[in-house]
Write an enzyme that holds these catalytic residues in place. Structure first.
Site, PDB file in Angstrom:
ATOM      1  N   GLY A  65      65.434  28.109  20.519  1.00  0.00           N
ATOM      2  CA  GLY A  65      64.586  29.185  20.016  1.00  0.00           C
ATOM      3  C   GLY A  65      63.124  28.894  20.274  1.00  0.00           C
ATOM      4  N   GLY A 108      58.830  30.584  19.272  1.00  0.00           N
ATOM      5  CA  GLY A 108      57.997  31.546  18.553  1.00  0.00           C
ATOM      6  C   GLY A 108      56.539  31.195  18.727  1.00  0.00           C
ATOM      7  N   GLY A 109      55.667  31.870  17.944  1.00  0.00           N
ATOM      8  CA  GLY A 109      54.242  31.624  18.055  1.00  0.00           C
ATOM      9  C   GLY A 109      53.865  30.203  17.669  1.00  0.00           C
ATOM     10  N   LYS A 126      58.426  25.658  19.826  1.00  0.00           N
ATOM     11  CA  LYS A 126      59.825  25.771  20.220  1.00  0.00           C
ATOM     12  C   LYS A 126      60.720  25.025  19.239  1.00  0.00           C
ATOM     13  CE  LYS A 126      58.915  26.413  25.160  1.00  0.00           C
ATOM     14  NZ  LYS A 126      59.173  25.928  26.529  1.00  0.00           N
ATOM     15  N   LYS A 171      61.780  21.783  14.925  1.00  0.00           N
ATOM     16  CA  LYS A 171      60.738  22.771  15.210  1.00  0.00           C
ATOM     17  C   LYS A 171      59.471  22.024  15.616  1.00  0.00           C
ATOM     18  CE  LYS A 171      58.606  26.865  13.094  1.00  0.00           C
ATOM     19  NZ  LYS A 171      58.507  27.659  11.844  1.00  0.00           N
ATOM     20  N   ASP A 183      58.175  37.555   6.096  1.00  0.00           N
ATOM     21  CA  ASP A 183      58.744  37.897   7.405  1.00  0.00           C
ATOM     22  C   ASP A 183      60.261  37.990   7.309  1.00  0.00           C
ATOM     23  OD1 ASP A 183      58.580  38.618  10.057  1.00  0.00           O
ATOM     24  OD2 ASP A 183      58.514  36.569  10.814  1.00  0.00           O
TER      25      ASP A 183
END
Length: 639
Positions: free
Chosen positions: A328, A330-331, A334, A349, A445
């Site tokens: 995965g 995101g901002g 990874k 993460k 979110d």
């Protein structure tokens, strides 16, 4: 030469940066080419356009390069060469004037309003010249084909389309300050005026904000895709309040001033003493390094169940952060799958360079996450703060996201009972964050891609990257910049910028509708909330009017237990006013009652699976809670 194209059709506009060398003549001969904008590069030598220039080419710009000669060939359209050595030659002066570089940007005309002056917080309306309070914001066009900021015809077309789609009277839209930012985005300052009176109503602002922010409004094709940032609207004060005389107001103000001065003196003294004590503690505990969990060191964060990992440990267990172990992104950075010594699978993460935060903030974050423990929240295993790296290590949840299962990407088919239990588990996790975490946490979110499914398909809420802590003096709401995912955003939060736990409730309501339809919140300009509300038919006892919108996996089921009550609960979560929505604990209770009234357990359960080959069977039939075909094993190992 490597070109960067910012448009859907890369043959129309060429843009790039950091290039050098001689400009190839063949560059200008592509048949569909309309614009070449290569400003602020390092091209040198002769700029030779050649004799086979594209007939559609209308703009060539090489501002601030090192070009020394020019051969135009048969090209007669706009050519801008400001800031090149060839501008010293008299024959090239016409291509080097500043007027070419900076045309006057378009602005909606209010000349007919004369010298009509309005108060600072008001503006003259182009349609009537009367002063009013416009709804204001900035439109950012990501890939515009328009390069001429003075093109009156195109910008007037944009005005008219805004007025038509937003159901406004002609002359209600005011555009100004058209420019290009450093990302080559076109930005336009927009004012939208009420058709009558000085103010918009709250519902009108909500409708306009929704149409612009959720892409319901489509700009003319020359402008392309966009996003809209709205300013806070100055709604009028509530009428009907009692009034006081000027003398009474002055007296009250004087008394309050004396009281405030006294409190300020006491508060300032107390704060100074507190800061001195805090600085003394910080100096005595210099935040220089962290050590492994269990070793004596005053700098180590106070963790509950999370451990320290070295960079080398996490590098080895992910095979040097190989692409094959990437699961995965995101901002923040990874996410990688890794196997710790002894066999446990974890999700790591890793913050990308430039997004890392200060050591003290990172320490505070992991101390908070280590205290959050609930079976429906993804658990923090540990962290890494080593060699300039910031990484969080979470438990690995093998069955992917709820979004992947609903879309069919994971190969898992969820029957209606399993969807009810996933909704219950997710609600329990959010209720824990809102009411039992210390301090309380607003997720901010909530969406189907942030709900993970474990090996037994139990829900676990994940990704607290945008979460907001609620301190004692912020109970009720937090004023903060609007963040979240489009389609899940609470409209009241969007308008007021005041975040509450009811903002999570609204987002969860959208997720509940996703579990009915399997559709994303916004598809081809259609908003799932609006589509469901329009389709509701109270006289339809079986499917509540939503048969055509249902996910085919549950559409074929013969008995969707509690479907109507579930849908009604989702719609209450989606009320426009936060005060009308239930709390997450209320949502938990109602889903539990729905399951219990139909003889179903409300506890997390293990699930059986069966591989489907050939054709799908009705997942509501049989003894199992779901049936599906896994695309990977329950215990995948890093490659």
């Amino acid at each position: 030469m490597t070109n960067v194209c910012f448009h859907a059709d890369c043959s129309r506009v060429i843009q790039s940066g950091g290039l050098s060398g001689k400009v190839p003549e063949a560059l200008f001969s592509f048949p569909q080419l309309q614009q070449v904008i290569l400003d602020y590069n390092h091209f040198n030598g002769t700029l030779q356009l050649g004799t086979s220039v594209s007939k559609q080419l209308n703009l060539v710009s090489f501002i601030n390069n090192n070009l020394s000669e020019l051969v135009t060939g048969g090209y007669t359209e706009s050519l801008i060469l400001v800031g090149n050595p060839l501008c010293n030659q008299s024959s090239n002066k016409k291509y080097c004037t500043r007027s070419q570089q900076s045309p006057v940007p378009y602005s909606t005309s209010v000349v007919n309003c004369g010298s009509n002056l309005c108060p600072p917080d008001q503006s003259p309306s182009p349609q009537s010249c009367s002063c009013a309070y416009p709804f204001q914001g900035v439109m950012y066009f990501i890939a515009p084909l328009v390069r001429d900021v003075s093109n009156r015809t195109l910008f007037q077309e944009l005005e008219k389309k805004l007025e038509t789609v937003l159901d406004l009277t002609p002359g209600s839209v005011f555009l100004q300050n058209v420019s290009f930012n450093n990302d080559f985005y076109m930005q336009i300052y927009v004012k939208i005026f009420p058709s009558s009176g000085m103010y918009f109503s709250r519902s009108e602002i909500q409708d306009i904000g929704f149409d612009l922010s959720n892409q319901t409004f489509k700009a003319p094709s020359s402008f392309g895709p966009y996003y809209f940032i709205a300013f806070t609207y100055p709604f009028p004060a509530v009428e009907g309040r009692s009034t006081m005389s000027v003398g009474l107001k002055i007296g009250i103000a004087a008394c309050c001033a004396l009281l405030v001065i006294g409190l300020l003196v006491v508060t300032i003294y107390a704060l100074r003493q507190r800061r001195r004590a805090e600085r003394a503690i910080e100096r005595s505990k210099a935040f220089g390094s962290w050590t492994r969990s269990g070793e004596e060191n005053s700098d180590a964060p106070q963790l509950k169940g999370a451990r320290w990992f070295s960079y080398e440990e996490l590098r080895r267990c992910t095979n040097n952060f190989s692409v094959s172990n990437e699961i995965g992104s995101g901002g923040y950075g990874k996410v990688y799958r890794g196997m710790l010594p002894g066999g446990p699978i974890v999700a790591i993460k890793r913050a990308q360079q430039g997004s890392t935060q200060g050591a003290l903030e990172f320490k505070t974050e992991i101390e908070l996450l280590s205290r959050v423990h609930h079976k429906n929240l993804v658990s923090l295993v540990g962290f890494c703060f080593d060699q300039g790296e910031q990484m969080l290590v979470y438990e690995f949840v093998p069955n992917g996201t709820l979004r992947e299962s609903l879309s069919g990407k994971s190969g898992i088919l969820l029957d209606w009972r399993r969807r009810l239990r996933i909704a219950l588990g997710s609600a329990r996790g959010l209720a824990y964050l809102h009411e039992l975490a210390d301090p309380p946490i607003i997720h901010r979110d909530v969406k189907s891609s942030n709900i993970l499914l474990d090996e037994n398909l139990n829900a676990k809420v994940a990704d607290f990257g945008l979460s907001k802590l609620i301190s004692d003096d912020e109970k009720g709401h937090v004023s903060t910049q609007v963040k979240g995912t489009m389609g899940y955003l609470d409209p009241e939060y969007y308008l007021t910028q005041q975040l509450t736990d009811k903002s999570d409730v609204y987002s969860f309501g959208v997720v509940m509708l996703e579990m009915i339809t399997a559709k994303q919140p916004i598809v081809k300009g259609k908003y799932i909330v609006r589509e469901v509300k329009m389709a509701i038919d109270a006289s339809d006892e079986e499917s509540y009017g939503l048969k055509e919108l249902m996910d085919p996996v549950i559409q074929i089921a013969t008995n969707l237990i509690g479907f109507r009550k579930y849908t009604e609960l989702a719609l209450r979560c989606l009320e426009e006013l936060a005060a009308d929505r239930p709390t997450m604990s209320d949502v938990v209770k109602e889903i539990e009652m729905l399951l219990q009234s139909n003889g179903l357990s409300t506890h997390s359960q293990s699930a059986s699976s069966s591989t489907i080959s050939g054709s799908r069977k009705d997942p509501s039939e049989g003894a199992f809670d779901y049936s599906g075909a896994y695309s990977f094993s329950a215990k995948p190992e890093p490659k």
